[in-house]
Every structure is written in structure tokens, then in C-alpha cells.
Design an enzyme around this catalytic site. Sequence first.
Site, short mmCIF file in Angstrom:
data_model
loop_
_atom_site.label_atom_id
_atom_site.label_comp_id
_atom_site.label_asym_id
_atom_site.label_seq_id
_atom_site.Cartn_x
_atom_site.Cartn_y
_atom_site.Cartn_z
N VAL A 94 0.75 -1.29 0.14
CA VAL A 94 0.06 -0.01 0.00
C VAL A 94 0.83 1.42 0.11
O VAL A 94 0.29 2.43 -0.12
CB VAL A 94 -0.91 0.01 1.25
CG1 VAL A 94 0.05 0.37 2.61
CG2 VAL A 94 -2.14 0.89 0.90
N TYR A 95 1.87 1.18 0.40
CA TYR A 95 2.97 2.39 0.47
C TYR A 95 3.26 2.95 -1.08
O TYR A 95 3.32 2.37 -2.01
CB TYR A 95 4.46 2.13 0.78
CG TYR A 95 4.51 1.76 2.43
CD1 TYR A 95 3.40 1.93 3.14
CD2 TYR A 95 5.42 1.05 2.84
CE1 TYR A 95 3.64 1.59 4.51
CE2 TYR A 95 5.63 0.71 4.09
CZ TYR A 95 4.65 0.90 4.95
OH TYR A 95 4.72 0.45 6.11
N ALA A 96 2.64 4.37 -1.10
CA ALA A 96 2.63 4.98 -2.22
C ALA A 96 2.07 4.19 -3.70
O ALA A 96 2.56 4.16 -4.59
CB ALA A 96 3.99 5.35 -2.71
N GLN A 97 1.06 3.53 -3.18
CA GLN A 97 0.05 2.76 -4.32
C GLN A 97 1.11 2.00 -4.95
O GLN A 97 0.96 1.70 -6.09
CB GLN A 97 -0.30 3.78 -5.28
CG GLN A 97 -1.20 4.75 -4.57
CD GLN A 97 -1.89 5.85 -5.40
OE1 GLN A 97 -1.28 6.15 -6.48
NE2 GLN A 97 -2.83 6.74 -4.88
N GLY A 98 1.98 1.06 -4.34
CA GLY A 98 2.69 -0.02 -4.84
C GLY A 98 3.97 0.42 -5.40
O GLY A 98 4.91 -0.26 -5.46
#
Length: 324
Positions: free
Chosen positions: A59-63
Site C-alpha cells: 500500500v505504500y505510495a500505491q505500490g
Amino acid sequence: MRTIRLGHTGLEVSRICFGCMSFGKVTEERPWVLGLDEARPMFQAAWDAGINFFDTANVYAQGTSEEITGALIKELAPREQIVLATKVFGRMRPGPNGQGLSRKAILGEIDNSLRRLGTDYVDLYQIHRFDPFTPVEETMEALHDVVRAGKARYIGASSMWAWQFAKLQQAAQSNGWTRFVSMQDQINLTYREEEREMVPLCIDQGIALLPWSPLGGGKLTRPWGTQTKRASTDRYNKTMYEQTEGNAQAVVEAVEAVAKARGVSMAQIAMSWVLHKKGVTAPIVGISKLSHLQDAVAAEELTLSGDEIARLEAPYRPIAVTGF
């Protein structure tokens, strides 16, 4: 940099874990993240300092954090020399089945993470939070199948109530499935609520503690009231680290006083305190400047006296549980 076993496993990890949440594509939620070229020297410096443990999440920075992490660890060393961790739970797309710990989500998201990371397996696959809508047996069996398929070497968990963690572990044990070997929870001088239940449970069961936010979102690294770009723009900082209860100002002032007396940075003192806590394996340090890494490495070599630890801990007052 010293290494330590990950809980009761044979896996050796550095005493500092390199947190990769700071890297990826800039989003509205995280306008302070850094791209590939900015991240490269920090990954190299971490490796040169003896850090072999890298942690990210889908989920970090949308992958895109996984994409950068995967690309840069390839430049550091052969894959078998790296300990790579990622997580599953958060929302990755809108609509039904876009988040959570269902069998569908876990088996789909591990493949997505491996694709972004550019690897055949992760060393540690962690559930980012507890999913109250999925039976624990479904979650644990799916994670067991991920391990059996060779896509993860070990599994871990992150911030939840101790009874929830125990329930998941019991489901695995009762069915002969893979059990968690690690717990990422919030531990720092301005947030010590995990010392009540989760920390003693993990120590008793030989579960590795991997504290996230060991510096309290940066609050413990600078005099009280000082602002940074991240502190003023990150919505997580605003909701989790701006509280003044728990006598936080006095805690920060104690860190500042000990740091001045020792002639080192506040970050080194705050990090060293976490490293001194019983059961702690490797605090996860978010790196967005080389100085952050340098402070973490220095903290690993710093020994606090009993009097200094008592001085740092004395001002703390209990606060409401956060981070779940």
C-alpha cells in the site's frame, strides 16, 4: 552493524531495519516521498553500513515503494544476501475485494507484490492489520499456502490487539499451519502502550518485535514544537503524532537533555532506547535523508546507562491506543 536472529527462527537480520515507506510516487497523502534516483544513495549507504533487512508494503505510495525497493536491492547484492519484507491488508483498488485478508486478497496480492518487487519470494510476508471481516482460519490457511508455495519464507503481523494476535496464532497452531514469527507494533518513548500486553506476549512466545515509528514520527528527533515538511503535510502525522497527552512535551525535553549531556543527536538517544528494550529485534527506521541513516547506525552502537533510561522513561503518562 550487528545481526540478530528473527525471534525463534534461524534467520539473521541487522539490528536496524531499513523502512521503505519514504520512497515511491508522490501522492496527495504522501507528498514528501522520494523517487528512484533520490533513494539509490540511501539504499547503498544502508548496505555499506551492514543493514541487510528492508521493509516495505503493497500500500505504500500505491505500490510504487515496492517497485523502487525491488529495483534498488538488485543493485546492492545477490538476492540471497537480502532480507526483504512486505505487507498485505490495505486497499489497493476500489470496490469489493480491494483490501483485507481474505484468501482471494492474500493470494492475489502476494503475486502483485512479487511482480512489483521483481523477485520470486519475500523473506517476511506480514499482515498489515487485523481483518475483522475474515475468519482467522481463512487468513492463516491462505498465508500457510503462500509459504508452502515458496512465495514467502516466514510470516509476520502488525499492530492489533494482543487477543487478536493470539487468536490468529492459535488458529495456525490448531491446524498445523505456519505461525507468525514477528510483530510490527508502535514502540517509542512517547507511545509505550504496547508494553501492557503485546510486548509481554511476544517475549513469552519468542516473537520478534519490529517497532515501527521508533522516533515517534520524528517528534523525538528535534526540540518540542519544531516543524518539518513531513510533519506538516502527512495526514498520518497529524492524526497520530500531534497529541500532547502522555506528557509528550516533557518526554521530548528529557530526550533533548540526555542528548545534550552525551553530545549526540536526539535521534540517537531515542533510537538507542528502543534498541535497549527487551524483546526488540530490529526497529524499522524510515529514511528520507542520509542523516537519518547515520543516526540509526550510531544509535546501534550507543549504550545508555540505567540512570539515563530512567530519566527518559520517567515523564511518560498513559495515553489512548493508536495505530490500529
